[in-house]
Design a protein around this motif. Structure first.
Motif: not given
Length: 434
Positions: A289-293, A302-305, A316-332
């Motif tokens: 999930v990109s927070n840049y811009g 934006g999102r990229r798989l 500013k790549i450190s602004r991008n958040k990386v999540y493991k794929s899964g239905s519970d990602y919001e809790a990660q």
């Protein structure tokens, strides 16, 4: 091909001069193609990375080097390369450079016409042109310096790259280089320029660059580097991005994904990459999930798989958040790319010895070496890099502390000729190459 760690003298048989060299994107590309290079870089942190990597370097201001130290550039140099700083041209910036494009075009023509450079510099200052914008004139000034210096030959090849907004300036460059008029003294080049998409050259990232290539007339024609991969087509509407996937028949040539690049790097011997934290059921599967811009607006993020190329890797790549794929990602808890991983997404070797401070900025500012290999190989040899060269480019040769210190002594010396305040901050301890 010699190793950066075993060279007898760093300037022996150097063929490529890299202006605004950064941590070494073009130099890394040159190395894996078998060409020696030397870079000029004013940022102390980028120089520390270059020394650690065994890359010959002048810690200097490009303009000062041209004006007062031109004789230190090896006479063997026949290729002028570089990417002037892009902040003032970048779409992500405030756009001062874009607004000044027409003005800069006039300055390019004035330089070639033979007008006194001191008057040009005065006008640049009077008109309030951003100093970073004015740096786009430096490659032309270096070319004219070589033509007008006794005992020097004109550069045989010129390779320049910048953000797409600069393409109109490269067109002016190409027009003048083909003409041989004014201070060019009849020296003519075959020249052309294009917008190149990095994912079409095996870079696991979407990034567009404006590239100019010129060759002295008689040295061969200039042709657009041949793309090795398909473009990544993202059509954005409301909500999530709609991604056009390649067909089965295109599978071998499709773009390279983040997961493929990181998994390949993690499988190498003594790898600096560990994707285990991003795996689900044995597969590297995540999304970014990109927070840049986005100006903090969640709707603009934006999102990229992991099965797609990365967003443009910036400082500013450190602004991008990386999540493991899964239905519970919001809790990660979100993760971040490491510097080594960001480097791999830029196609630097997995074990490239990033050093000094501001390493994320160094990674983001660099030319992707894989793109550099395609552009340089096309410009210098008229062919694409070989499969073996591309395979070797995933691992950087070890560089000894002795070699790094020798390069630092050449690049910085007693620090008296380094950029003003260039050593105000205590030099960060060098990280040993894995």
């Amino acid at each position: 091909m010699s190793s950066p760690g075993t060279q007898v003298h760093p300037f022996e048989e150097v063929r490529i001069l890299d202006l605004f060299a950064g941590p070494g994107g073009l130099d890394v590309a040159a190395h894996f193609l078998g060409f020696k290079s030397v870079g000029i870089e004013w940022d102390r942190n980028a120089c520390e990375t270059r020394y650690a990597a065994g890359l010959p370097t002048f810690h200097a201001d490009v303009s000062v080097m041209r004006e007062t130290r031109f004789d230190e550039i090896p006479a063997s140099v026949e290729v002028l390369a570089g990417g002037p700083p892009c902040q003032s041209f970048s779409v992500a910036g405030r756009g001062a450079g874009r607004a000044a494009l027409e003005t800069v075009k006039k300055f390019i023509r004035r330089l070639v016409s033979g007008e006194d450079e001191s008057l040009i510099d005065k006008d640049l200052h009077t008109l309030g042109v951003d100093p970073r914008t004015a740096l786009v004139l430096e490659p032309l000034r270096w070319l004219l310096k070589a033509i007008e210096t006794e005992g020097r030959d004109p550069y045989r090849v010129i390779v320049l790259e910048q953000v797409p907004a600069v393409l109109p300036l490269w067109h002016v460059y190409a027009e003048l280089l083909r003409s041989g008029e004014g201070r060019l003294g009849g020296v003519k080049y075959e020249a052309d320029c294009w917008e190149l998409k990095t994912e079409q050259f095996g870079v696991p990232q979407t990034r567009t660059r404006a590239v100019l290539v010129a060759r002295l007339v008689g040295s061969g024609t200039v042709e657009r580097p041949e793309e090795s991969h398909l473009p990544f087509d993202v059509r954005r509407g409301r909500g999530a991005a709609q991604v056009q996937l390649p067909t089965d028949s295109d599978a071998e040539r499709r773009w390279l994904s983040m997961a493929e690049a990181l998994d390949a790097a993690s499988a190498l011997d003594n790898s600096s990459i560990d994707t285990s934290r991003l795996r689900t059921k044995g597969k590297t599967k995540f999304f970014v999930v990109s927070n840049y811009g986005s100006n903090g607006n969640p709707k603009n993020r934006g999102r990229r798989l992991s099965s797609e190329p990365a967003f443009t890797v910036t400082g500013k790549i450190s602004r991008n958040k990386v999540y493991k794929s899964g239905s519970d990602y919001e809790a990660q808890r979100s993760d971040r790319f490491t510097i080594a991983e960001a480097g791999v997404l830029q196609t630097f070797p997995h074990n490239f010895p990033w050093s000094g401070n501001d390493q994320a900025q160094q990674v983001g500012n660099a030319v992707p070496p894989r793109l550099g290999m395609h552009v340089l190989s096309s410009a210098l040899r008229g062919t694409a890099p070989s499969k073996d060269e591309l395979t070797r480019s995933t691992t950087w040769p070890a560089v000894t502390e002795t070699t790094a210190e020798e390069l630092r002594a050449i690049g910085c010396g007693d620090q008296s000729r380094c950029p003003q305040n260039g050593h105000k901050v205590t030099r960060a301890a060098r990280k040993s190459a894995p």
